[in-house]
Motif scaffolding. Structure first.
Motif, PDB file in Angstrom:
ATOM      1  N   ALA A 113      22.521 -19.699  50.432  1.00  0.00           N
ATOM      2  CA  ALA A 113      21.835 -19.602  49.139  1.00  0.00           C
ATOM      3  C   ALA A 113      21.084 -20.892  48.826  1.00  0.00           C
ATOM      4  O   ALA A 113      19.941 -20.849  48.335  1.00  0.00           O
ATOM      5  CB  ALA A 113      22.842 -19.295  48.037  1.00  0.00           C
ATOM      6  N   ASN A 114      21.687 -22.041  49.112  1.00  0.00           N
ATOM      7  CA  ASN A 114      21.012 -23.320  48.858  1.00  0.00           C
ATOM      8  C   ASN A 114      19.806 -23.504  49.777  1.00  0.00           C
ATOM      9  O   ASN A 114      18.784 -24.059  49.358  1.00  0.00           O
ATOM     10  CB  ASN A 114      21.990 -24.483  49.008  1.00  0.00           C
ATOM     11  N   ARG A 158      16.943 -21.581  48.327  1.00  0.00           N
ATOM     12  CA  ARG A 158      16.359 -22.244  47.147  1.00  0.00           C
ATOM     13  C   ARG A 158      15.440 -23.384  47.543  1.00  0.00           C
ATOM     14  O   ARG A 158      14.562 -23.770  46.784  1.00  0.00           O
ATOM     15  CB  ARG A 158      17.468 -22.759  46.239  1.00  0.00           C
ATOM     16  N   ARG A 159      15.642 -23.964  48.732  1.00  0.00           N
ATOM     17  CA  ARG A 159      14.813 -25.079  49.192  1.00  0.00           C
ATOM     18  C   ARG A 159      13.625 -24.630  50.036  1.00  0.00           C
ATOM     19  O   ARG A 159      12.714 -25.410  50.283  1.00  0.00           O
ATOM     20  CB  ARG A 159      15.659 -26.053  50.017  1.00  0.00           C
ATOM     21  N   VAL A 183      15.306 -28.526  45.757  1.00  0.00           N
ATOM     22  CA  VAL A 183      15.270 -27.183  45.181  1.00  0.00           C
ATOM     23  C   VAL A 183      13.915 -26.988  44.514  1.00  0.00           C
ATOM     24  O   VAL A 183      13.498 -27.777  43.673  1.00  0.00           O
ATOM     25  CB  VAL A 183      16.412 -26.983  44.160  1.00  0.00           C
ATOM     26  N   THR A 232      11.531 -23.035  39.736  1.00  0.00           N
ATOM     27  CA  THR A 232      11.036 -21.667  39.530  1.00  0.00           C
ATOM     28  C   THR A 232       9.756 -21.664  38.711  1.00  0.00           C
ATOM     29  O   THR A 232       8.967 -20.725  38.806  1.00  0.00           O
ATOM     30  CB  THR A 232      12.102 -20.798  38.840  1.00  0.00           C
TER      31      THR A 232
END
Length: 123
Positions: free
Chosen positions: A89-90, A93-94, A106, A109
Protein backbone atom coordinates in the motif's frame (compact mmCIF):
# COMPACT_ATOMS: atom_id res chain seq x y z
CA UNK A 1 -13.81 29.56 44.15
CA UNK A 2 -16.02 27.39 41.96
CA UNK A 3 -15.06 24.08 40.36
CA UNK A 4 -13.66 24.08 36.80
CA UNK A 5 -16.21 24.08 33.99
CA UNK A 6 -15.71 20.44 32.96
CA UNK A 7 -15.29 18.95 36.46
CA UNK A 8 -17.80 16.07 36.79
CA UNK A 9 -16.08 13.02 38.34
CA UNK A 10 -19.40 11.32 39.11
CA UNK A 11 -20.71 11.65 35.54
CA UNK A 12 -24.01 13.28 36.54
CA UNK A 13 -23.79 16.22 34.13
CA UNK A 14 -22.14 14.62 31.08
CA UNK A 15 -23.15 10.96 31.56
CA UNK A 16 -19.57 9.76 31.95
CA UNK A 17 -16.93 10.93 34.43
CA UNK A 18 -15.51 14.13 32.97
CA UNK A 19 -12.35 16.04 33.79
CA UNK A 20 -10.79 19.26 32.52
CA UNK A 21 -7.53 19.31 30.56
CA UNK A 22 -4.59 17.77 32.51
CA UNK A 23 -6.69 16.88 35.57
CA UNK A 24 -7.59 13.26 34.85
CA UNK A 25 -6.77 10.79 37.66
CA UNK A 26 -3.97 8.25 37.44
CA UNK A 27 -4.82 4.87 35.96
CA UNK A 28 -6.60 6.32 32.91
CA UNK A 29 -5.10 6.95 29.48
CA UNK A 30 -6.11 7.99 25.98
CA UNK A 31 -5.74 5.66 22.99
CA UNK A 32 -2.53 7.44 21.97
CA UNK A 33 -1.08 7.06 25.46
CA UNK A 34 -2.04 3.38 25.53
CA UNK A 35 -0.43 2.84 22.13
CA UNK A 36 2.78 4.54 23.25
CA UNK A 37 2.88 2.06 26.13
CA UNK A 38 2.32 -0.89 23.77
CA UNK A 39 -1.31 -1.37 24.83
CA UNK A 40 -4.80 -1.17 23.28
CA UNK A 41 -8.24 -0.68 24.87
CA UNK A 42 -9.14 -4.31 24.18
CA UNK A 43 -12.91 -3.84 23.87
CA UNK A 44 -13.46 -2.07 27.17
CA UNK A 45 -15.97 0.76 27.48
CA UNK A 46 -14.89 4.38 27.84
CA UNK A 47 -14.06 4.97 31.50
CA UNK A 48 -14.01 8.79 31.43
CA UNK A 49 -13.42 11.75 29.19
CA UNK A 50 -11.46 14.98 29.10
CA UNK A 51 -13.21 18.06 27.75
CA UNK A 52 -11.61 21.37 26.81
CA UNK A 53 -12.48 24.49 24.89
CA UNK A 54 -11.06 24.81 21.39
CA UNK A 55 -11.44 27.34 18.64
CA UNK A 56 -10.86 24.58 16.08
CA UNK A 57 -13.79 22.40 17.11
CA UNK A 58 -17.17 22.92 15.53
CA UNK A 59 -19.04 23.36 18.82
CA UNK A 60 -16.10 24.96 20.58
CA UNK A 61 -15.47 21.91 22.79
CA UNK A 62 -13.17 18.96 22.12
CA UNK A 63 -13.10 15.59 23.85
CA UNK A 64 -10.55 12.87 24.52
CA UNK A 65 -11.82 9.53 25.78
CA UNK A 66 -9.99 7.73 28.57
CA UNK A 67 -9.61 3.99 29.15
CA UNK A 68 -8.48 2.06 32.20
CA UNK A 69 -4.84 1.02 31.96
CA UNK A 70 -5.33 -2.07 34.15
CA UNK A 71 -7.92 -3.48 31.68
CA UNK A 72 -5.87 -2.68 28.56
CA UNK A 73 -4.43 -5.53 26.52
CA UNK A 74 -1.10 -5.72 24.69
CA UNK A 75 -0.98 -4.64 21.06
CA UNK A 76 -1.24 -7.52 18.63
CA UNK A 77 2.05 -8.24 16.87
CA UNK A 78 2.43 -7.45 13.17
CA UNK A 79 2.10 -10.60 11.06
CA UNK A 80 4.18 -11.13 7.91
CA UNK A 81 1.02 -10.88 5.77
CA UNK A 82 0.05 -7.54 7.35
CA UNK A 83 3.60 -6.25 6.92
CA UNK A 84 3.59 -7.22 3.21
CA UNK A 85 0.17 -5.60 2.65
CA UNK A 86 1.31 -2.40 4.34
CA UNK A 87 4.48 -2.28 2.24
CA UNK A 88 2.44 -2.79 -0.95
CA UNK A 89 0.00 0.00 0.00
CA UNK A 90 2.84 2.43 0.80
CA UNK A 91 4.54 1.62 -2.51
CA UNK A 92 1.29 2.39 -4.34
CA UNK A 93 1.05 5.76 -2.58
CA UNK A 94 4.58 6.65 -3.75
CA UNK A 95 4.18 5.49 -7.37
CA UNK A 96 3.29 8.30 -9.77
CA UNK A 97 0.34 7.45 -12.06
CA UNK A 98 1.72 9.85 -14.69
CA UNK A 99 5.24 8.51 -15.22
CA UNK A 100 5.04 5.24 -13.24
CA UNK A 101 8.18 5.97 -11.18
CA UNK A 102 8.62 5.74 -7.43
CA UNK A 103 8.66 9.40 -6.37
CA UNK A 104 10.42 8.66 -3.07
CA UNK A 105 7.62 10.39 -1.13
CA UNK A 106 3.88 10.03 -0.78
CA UNK A 107 2.25 11.82 -3.72
CA UNK A 108 -0.28 14.40 -2.50
CA UNK A 109 -3.83 13.62 -3.62
CA UNK A 110 -4.30 17.32 -4.36
CA UNK A 111 -1.66 17.06 -7.12
CA UNK A 112 -2.28 13.51 -8.30
CA UNK A 113 1.20 13.27 -9.89
CA UNK A 114 4.82 13.70 -8.81
CA UNK A 115 6.53 17.08 -8.89
CA UNK A 116 8.62 16.25 -11.99
CA UNK A 117 5.68 15.30 -14.24
CA UNK A 118 4.21 17.95 -16.56
CA UNK A 119 0.91 19.42 -15.30
CA UNK A 120 -1.17 18.12 -18.21
CA UNK A 121 -0.65 14.54 -17.02
CA UNK A 122 -2.71 15.29 -13.90
CA UNK A 123 -6.00 15.29 -15.82
Amino acid sequence: MSAPRFWDPEGTKFGVPTYPWRLAPDGLATRAQLRAAGLRPGGQEIAAQILWRSRRARGGIRAAYLYRIDLAKPVRPMTPAKRAALAKANTARRTCPGCGRDAGYVIPTSLGICATCPPWLAA
